[in-house]
Write a protein that holds these residues in place. Structure first.
Motif, PDB file in Angstrom:
ATOM      1  N   GLY A  60       0.802  -1.217   0.000  1.00 37.58           N
ATOM      2  CA  GLY A  60       0.000   0.000   0.000  1.00 37.58           C
ATOM      3  C   GLY A  60       0.835   1.268   0.000  1.00 37.58           C
ATOM      4  O   GLY A  60       0.487   2.262  -0.628  1.00 37.58           O
ATOM      5  N   ARG A  61       1.966   1.239   0.719  1.00 36.34           N
ATOM      6  CA  ARG A  61       2.729   2.474   0.837  1.00 36.34           C
ATOM      7  C   ARG A  61       4.215   2.170   0.875  1.00 36.34           C
ATOM      8  O   ARG A  61       4.655   1.279   1.586  1.00 36.34           O
ATOM      9  CB  ARG A  61       2.299   3.173   2.130  1.00 36.34           C
ATOM     10  N   LEU A  62       4.974   2.918   0.083  1.00 28.91           N
ATOM     11  CA  LEU A  62       6.420   2.694  -0.042  1.00 28.91           C
ATOM     12  C   LEU A  62       7.098   4.017   0.310  1.00 28.91           C
ATOM     13  O   LEU A  62       6.713   5.058  -0.213  1.00 28.91           O
ATOM     14  CB  LEU A  62       6.692   2.321  -1.501  1.00 28.91           C
ATOM     15  N   VAL A  63       8.085   3.999   1.210  1.00 29.11           N
ATOM     16  CA  VAL A  63       8.712   5.267   1.601  1.00 29.11           C
ATOM     17  C   VAL A  63      10.234   5.162   1.612  1.00 29.11           C
ATOM     18  O   VAL A  63      10.797   4.074   1.746  1.00 29.11           O
ATOM     19  CB  VAL A  63       8.262   5.719   3.022  1.00 29.11           C
ATOM     20  N   ARG A  64      10.873   6.320   1.454  1.00 26.19           N
ATOM     21  CA  ARG A  64      12.326   6.371   1.646  1.00 26.19           C
ATOM     22  C   ARG A  64      12.565   7.029   2.993  1.00 26.19           C
ATOM     23  O   ARG A  64      11.919   8.010   3.335  1.00 26.19           O
ATOM     24  CB  ARG A  64      12.954   7.196   0.515  1.00 26.19           C
ATOM     25  N   MET A  65      13.483   6.459   3.793  1.00 23.84           N
ATOM     26  CA  MET A  65      13.646   6.903   5.173  1.00 23.84           C
ATOM     27  C   MET A  65      14.754   7.926   5.343  1.00 23.84           C
ATOM     28  O   MET A  65      15.743   7.890   4.634  1.00 23.84           O
ATOM     29  CB  MET A  65      14.007   5.710   6.049  1.00 23.84           C
ATOM     30  N   HIS A  66      14.567   8.790   6.338  1.00 23.88           N
ATOM     31  CA  HIS A  66      15.684   9.620   6.793  1.00 23.88           C
ATOM     32  C   HIS A  66      15.580   9.648   8.303  1.00 23.88           C
ATOM     33  O   HIS A  66      14.773  10.385   8.857  1.00 23.88           O
ATOM     34  CB  HIS A  66      15.587  11.018   6.209  1.00 23.88           C
ATOM     35  N   SER A  67      16.398   8.799   8.991  1.00 24.08           N
ATOM     36  CA  SER A  67      16.280   8.569  10.426  1.00 24.08           C
ATOM     37  C   SER A  67      14.816   8.289  10.762  1.00 24.08           C
ATOM     38  O   SER A  67      14.340   7.223  10.456  1.00 24.08           O
ATOM     39  CB  SER A  67      16.838   9.719  11.228  1.00 24.08           C
ATOM     40  N   ASP A  68      14.030   9.259  11.330  1.00 22.30           N
ATOM     41  CA  ASP A  68      12.643   8.890  11.600  1.00 22.30           C
ATOM     42  C   ASP A  68      11.647   9.705  10.765  1.00 22.30           C
ATOM     43  O   ASP A  68      10.465   9.687  11.028  1.00 22.30           O
ATOM     44  CB  ASP A  68      12.331   9.025  13.099  1.00 22.30           C
ATOM     45  N   LYS A  69      12.155  10.422   9.753  1.00 17.70           N
ATOM     46  CA  LYS A  69      11.234  11.123   8.842  1.00 17.70           C
ATOM     47  C   LYS A  69      11.166  10.315   7.550  1.00 17.70           C
ATOM     48  O   LYS A  69      12.066   9.553   7.258  1.00 17.70           O
ATOM     49  CB  LYS A  69      11.754  12.529   8.548  1.00 17.70           C
ATOM     50  N   MET A  70      10.098  10.510   6.761  1.00 17.88           N
ATOM     51  CA  MET A  70       9.995   9.674   5.557  1.00 17.88           C
ATOM     52  C   MET A  70       9.361  10.428   4.398  1.00 17.88           C
ATOM     53  O   MET A  70       8.617  11.382   4.587  1.00 17.88           O
ATOM     54  CB  MET A  70       9.174   8.435   5.876  1.00 17.88           C
ATOM     55  N   GLU A  71       9.703   9.998   3.148  1.00 12.88           N
ATOM     56  CA  GLU A  71       9.052  10.588   1.965  1.00 12.88           C
ATOM     57  C   GLU A  71       8.423   9.439   1.185  1.00 12.88           C
ATOM     58  O   GLU A  71       9.013   8.381   1.050  1.00 12.88           O
ATOM     59  CB  GLU A  71      10.074  11.279   1.059  1.00 12.88           C
ATOM     60  N   ASP A  72       7.217   9.676   0.667  1.00 14.88           N
ATOM     61  CA  ASP A  72       6.549   8.645  -0.121  1.00 14.88           C
ATOM     62  C   ASP A  72       7.154   8.550  -1.512  1.00 14.88           C
ATOM     63  O   ASP A  72       7.488   9.561  -2.124  1.00 14.88           O
ATOM     64  CB  ASP A  72       5.058   8.989  -0.258  1.00 14.88           C
ATOM     65  N   ILE A  73       7.309   7.316  -2.041  1.00  9.31           N
ATOM     66  CA  ILE A  73       7.792   7.136  -3.410  1.00  9.31           C
ATOM     67  C   ILE A  73       6.882   6.125  -4.115  1.00  9.31           C
ATOM     68  O   ILE A  73       6.168   5.361  -3.459  1.00  9.31           O
ATOM     69  CB  ILE A  73       9.263   6.641  -3.444  1.00  9.31           C
ATOM     70  N   GLU A  74       6.917   6.123  -5.439  1.00 10.34           N
ATOM     71  CA  GLU A  74       6.047   5.238  -6.216  1.00 10.34           C
ATOM     72  C   GLU A  74       6.683   3.868  -6.439  1.00 10.34           C
ATOM     73  O   GLU A  74       6.028   2.844  -6.405  1.00 10.34           O
ATOM     74  CB  GLU A  74       5.731   5.872  -7.584  1.00 10.34           C
ATOM     75  N   GLU A  75       8.005   3.867  -6.735  1.00 13.43           N
ATOM     76  CA  GLU A  75       8.663   2.573  -6.967  1.00 13.43           C
ATOM     77  C   GLU A  75      10.130   2.651  -6.575  1.00 13.43           C
ATOM     78  O   GLU A  75      10.694   3.735  -6.459  1.00 13.43           O
ATOM     79  CB  GLU A  75       8.514   2.142  -8.437  1.00 13.43           C
ATOM     80  N   ALA A  76      10.744   1.488  -6.370  1.00 11.64           N
ATOM     81  CA  ALA A  76      12.160   1.441  -6.010  1.00 11.64           C
ATOM     82  C   ALA A  76      12.785   0.270  -6.748  1.00 11.64           C
ATOM     83  O   ALA A  76      12.108  -0.701  -7.071  1.00 11.64           O
ATOM     84  CB  ALA A  76      12.295   1.259  -4.512  1.00 11.64           C
ATOM     85  N   TYR A  77      14.096   0.365  -7.000  1.00 13.66           N
ATOM     86  CA  TYR A  77      14.751  -0.626  -7.867  1.00 13.66           C
ATOM     87  C   TYR A  77      15.824  -1.410  -7.130  1.00 13.66           C
ATOM     88  O   TYR A  77      16.238  -1.059  -6.033  1.00 13.66           O
ATOM     89  CB  TYR A  77      15.393   0.084  -9.065  1.00 13.66           C
ATOM     90  N   ALA A  78      16.298  -2.456  -7.815  1.00 13.88           N
ATOM     91  CA  ALA A  78      17.364  -3.303  -7.268  1.00 13.88           C
ATOM     92  C   ALA A  78      18.517  -2.442  -6.767  1.00 13.88           C
ATOM     93  O   ALA A  78      18.917  -1.485  -7.432  1.00 13.88           O
ATOM     94  CB  ALA A  78      17.856  -4.246  -8.357  1.00 13.88           C
ATOM     95  N   GLY A  79      19.060  -2.807  -5.585  1.00 20.20           N
ATOM     96  CA  GLY A  79      20.203  -2.078  -5.049  1.00 20.20           C
ATOM     97  C   GLY A  79      19.800  -1.020  -4.044  1.00 20.20           C
ATOM     98  O   GLY A  79      20.621  -0.458  -3.352  1.00 20.20           O
ATOM     99  N   ASP A  80      18.484  -0.741  -3.949  1.00 19.19           N
ATOM    100  CA  ASP A  80      18.056   0.338  -3.068  1.00 19.19           C
ATOM    101  C   ASP A  80      17.621  -0.197  -1.699  1.00 19.19           C
ATOM    102  O   ASP A  80      17.322  -1.374  -1.551  1.00 19.19           O
ATOM    103  CB  ASP A  80      16.874   1.069  -3.726  1.00 19.19           C
ATOM    104  N   ILE A  81      17.575   0.694  -0.706  1.00 17.53           N
ATOM    105  CA  ILE A  81      17.055   0.335   0.611  1.00 17.53           C
ATOM    106  C   ILE A  81      15.874   1.260   0.896  1.00 17.53           C
ATOM    107  O   ILE A  81      16.030   2.479   0.902  1.00 17.53           O
ATOM    108  CB  ILE A  81      18.129   0.499   1.705  1.00 17.53           C
ATOM    109  N   VAL A  82      14.672   0.680   1.068  1.00 14.91           N
ATOM    110  CA  VAL A  82      13.466   1.485   1.292  1.00 14.91           C
ATOM    111  C   VAL A  82      12.668   0.868   2.439  1.00 14.91           C
ATOM    112  O   VAL A  82      13.068  -0.148   2.990  1.00 14.91           O
ATOM    113  CB  VAL A  82      12.575   1.518   0.023  1.00 14.91           C
ATOM    114  N   ALA A  83      11.537   1.484   2.773  1.00 17.26           N
ATOM    115  CA  ALA A  83      10.719   0.913   3.844  1.00 17.26           C
ATOM    116  C   ALA A  83       9.297   0.691   3.344  1.00 17.26           C
ATOM    117  O   ALA A  83       8.788   1.471   2.540  1.00 17.26           O
ATOM    118  CB  ALA A  83      10.720   1.845   5.040  1.00 17.26           C
ATOM    119  N   LEU A  84       8.682  -0.417   3.800  1.00 18.94           N
ATOM    120  CA  LEU A  84       7.305  -0.737   3.411  1.00 18.94           C
ATOM    121  C   LEU A  84       6.410  -0.476   4.614  1.00 18.94           C
ATOM    122  O   LEU A  84       6.824  -0.648   5.752  1.00 18.94           O
ATOM    123  CB  LEU A  84       7.171  -2.222   3.046  1.00 18.94           C
TER     124      LEU A  84
END
Length: 695
Positions: free
Chosen positions: A350-374
């Motif tokens: 439902g929701r994919l985000v990129r993290m910065h310590s405890d703040k986050m930004e929503d993203i649509e997609e992420a690719y191989a090699g990346d680190i994201v949060a679900l």
């Protein structure tokens, strides 16, 4: 997204070497934050990466935090890992998903006990690394000594790539040995870099260390070797690709120096991360094919291949569970279905985000090699996700055994719901934190890696779940084993109208030599010949013995280091059964164990105490009084480091005694070393205590 320009790095080191301070500077220079905060600063805000209130108060890092930054044209995912061995699973978890790391060392203390632990963990996961010698502004700072320790204590092929301009309060910047240029860091936060010629008084030292660098690179490149031997000039451009190749192959550790606190040398280190640490596709990552008997499969960092991603860390956010995920292969898209390979469940993302310590930004997609949060996906730490086209699982993580436990219960009856909620969540987040219920006493028991580990969880329960707890005496995880080989021959016979039960088995019980074989705690040897025990009952014997390993005969502790051989037996055509052989095996095990001179084993901790030289005698006395054996000590610059092996049961409340013996000027770290026999007087005490408790 260009994979060449992606780096996944971790920062790890001994406690208090300045990891979090270094990360804070990196965030500042990459434009992620606009004001630097110190770990124990006057403002009381605390560093950005220590987002937990508890971390700010204690000034230590407990959870690894993830963040994404941009440096020049590179995208960098950084994971700040704790240095404290009680949180070792955090370090393990971070390392298993990183491509490269920065090993931070203190210029005064050099290679400390935890640096050795962290280094061992990096080796286990083959992580290429750069070393950063921090705190060059402190008195006693010596980058050359620390580089030598890296070679001698950690056996790294370590070479300086930057040369410090002055040390202690004279530390001004660094000279780049590749270009011979001096870098000074001006401005309030060192953000203005001034590049000048090398100061004349340093030319001799710089040339000496530049030659060492060229010589080290000669081992990896013939052209450089020839130039070195014929004393020709090697340019910085010729060095770059060779340093990169040697670092990624784990053949070389480039060493940088500076002072994160005084904002010196950090940008040069950042450039080196981009130049020398690998991009995601340069590291071999393998998965196990569940559809094909766990055969190893190499993964490629290609966004078009089937998805393979690993959930390596969980957090309970305001909006539900947050799952940190490293994508090894394929693409993760919002709104698509993903499959958990452990539970075989499918989830909609439902929701994919990129993290910065405890703040986050929503993203649509992420690719191989990346680190994201679900978000909103229910899973455990270490689960693998795919898109359903392949059945792969990533490596299972190394989880050490717990060594200490507390009995714990909520103070008031009303807190039970929150109490179990908290325990549930902590054990899902952290595989080294175990919870079980003791059947005999009905108590809830929590176990973990050390006092600090459990204290932090008890404290978090109070703050995050508003549950005050009553904590019992700390319990040590004892084990039992045997000391001599013993033969057994046991017959189980039970006749009650109709068919009875019958089984006889005979063989040997032996201790396993832990010195030569590591620590296999149980082994079954099948030497049954001529069908004296029918084939179908042999596994029942094994199962019966295995069940007996959970409780010994002295204090009901788990049993370890035993080999059971079955070489003879007898069965009855009607009365023998799977159950009969299991019961016989259990009884035979206990009977043989009583005869095999059983002993109690206790966990021995590797303790390192560090403090001023004048208290050396006092520090040694505190260890010897606690049944410690001193295995080594060294003194440098008025500071003494003592290494000792001490039983865990004697280490409770050690910090209070150490403080009073050294006027609060010493500190200690400890980690599990091995199990060893307890002295006979203590064994008798333990058995008596156990029998009294049973009554």
């Amino acid at each position: 997204m260009d994979l060449d320009k992606v780096r996944n790095i971790g920062i790890s080191a001994h406690i208090d070497s300045g990891k979090t301070t270094l990360t804070e500077r990196i965030l500042f220079y990459t434009g992620r934050i606009h004001k630097i905060e110190e770990v124990k600063g006057k403002s009381g805000v605390g560093a950005t990466m220590d987002s937990m209130e508890l971390e700010r108060e204690r000034g230590i890092t407990i959870q690894s935090a993830a963040t994404a930054v941009k440096w020049k044209e590179f995208d960098v995912n950084i994971i700040d890992t704790p240095g404290h061995v009680d949180f070792t699973v955090e370090v393990e978890r971070a390392l298993s998903v990183l491509d490269g790391a920065i090993l931070v060392l203190c210029s005064v203390s050099g290679v400390q006990s935890q640096s050795i632990t962290v280094d061992r963990q990096m080796r286990r996961y083959n992580v290429p690394r750069l070393a950063f010698i921090n705190k060059m502004d402190r008195s006693g700072a010596n980058a050359f000594k620390v580089t030598k320790q890296l070679r001698e204590k950690l056996h790294h092929n370590a070479v300086l790539v930057t040369y410090p301009i002055g040390a202690e309060d004279q530390h001004e910047g660094v000279v780049d040995l590749r270009t011979r240029k001096a870098y000074y860091f001006d401005g309030e936060n060192g953000e203005n870099i001034r590049i000048e010629e090398c100061p004349p008084e340093l030319v001799e030292g710089v040339e000496e260390y530049r030659l060492k660098l060229v010589e080290a690179l000669g081992d990896f490149d013939d052209a450089i070797m020839e130039k070195f031997l014929s004393e020709e000039e090697v340019s910085a451009e010729e060095m770059e690709p060779v340093i990169r190749k040697a670092t990624i192959a784990l053949g070389l550790t480039p060493v940088f120096c500076g002072s994160a606190y005084k904002n010196k040398g950090v940008q040069v280190l950042l450039d080196a991360v981009m130049s020398y640490l690998p991009a995601p596709y340069e590291i071999d990552n393998q998965a196990f094919d569940l559809g094909n008997d766990e055969e190893k499969v190499m993964l490629k960092s290609d966004p078009d291949l089937p998805l393979v991603a690993l959930a390596f860390k969980l957090e309970d956010g305001k909006y539900g569970q947050l799952t940190y995920t490293r994508i090894y292969q394929g693409t993760l898209k919002k709104g698509e279905f993903i499959y958990n390979q452990k539970t075989n469940k499918k989830h909609k993302l439902g929701r994919l985000v990129r993290m910065h310590s405890d703040k986050m930004e929503d993203i649509e997609e992420a690719y191989a090699g990346d680190i994201v949060a679900l978000f909103g996906i229910d899973c455990s730490s270490g689960d693998t996700f795919t898109d359903g086209n392949v059945r792969y699982s990533m490596q299972s993580m190394h989880v050490p055994d717990a060594v200490i436990s507390y009995a714990i219960e909520p103070k008031d009856k009303g807190g039970h719901a929150n109490f179990s909620k908290a325990l549930n969540r902590f054990s899902k987040e952290d595989p080294t934190f175990k919870v079980h219920r003791d059947e005999e006493s009905g108590e809830t028991i929590i176990s973990g890696m050390g006092e600090l580990h459990l204290e932090v969880y008890i404290e978090r329960m109070r703050r995050e779940y508003k549950v005050d707890t009553v904590v019992g005496e700390p319990q040590v995880a004892y084990r039992e084993t045997i000391t001599r080989e013993t033969a057994y021959n046991y017959t189980h016979k039970k006749q009650t109208g109709g068919s009875g039960q019958y089984a006889r088995l005979a063989g040997m019980m032996r201790p396993i030599d832990i010195e030569t074989e590591g620590d296999p705690h149980y082994r079954f040897v099948d030497k049954v010949t001529g069908g004296s025990i029918p084939r179908e009952y042999v596994p029942s014997c094994d199962k019966g013995f295995k069940d007996s390993m959970t409780k010994g005969v002295l204090i009901d502790a788990p049993v370890t280091g035993i080999e059971m051989e079955v070489n003879d037996g007898q069965s009855h055509a009607v009365d023998s059964s799977d159950m009969a052989f299991q019961i016989a095996a259990r009884a035979a095990f206990r009977e043989a164990m009583r005869a095999a001179k059983p002993v109690i084993m206790e966990p021995i901790m590797k303790v390192q105490v560090e403090g001023p030289e004048e208290f050396q005698g006092g520090m040694q006395t505190t260890l010897i009084r606690r049944r410690g054996t001193i295995v080594g000590s060294e003194t440098s610059m008025g500071n003494t480091v003592i290494d000792a092996h001490v039983p865990l049961s004697e280490m409770f409340n050690y910090s209070t005694e150490l403080r009073s013996a050294t006027q609060g000027k010493s500190e200690y770290t400890m980690e599990f070393a091995h199990y060893d026999k307890v002295p006979s007087s203590i064994q008798e005490e333990l058995i008596k205590k156990h029998q009294d408790a049973k009554k």
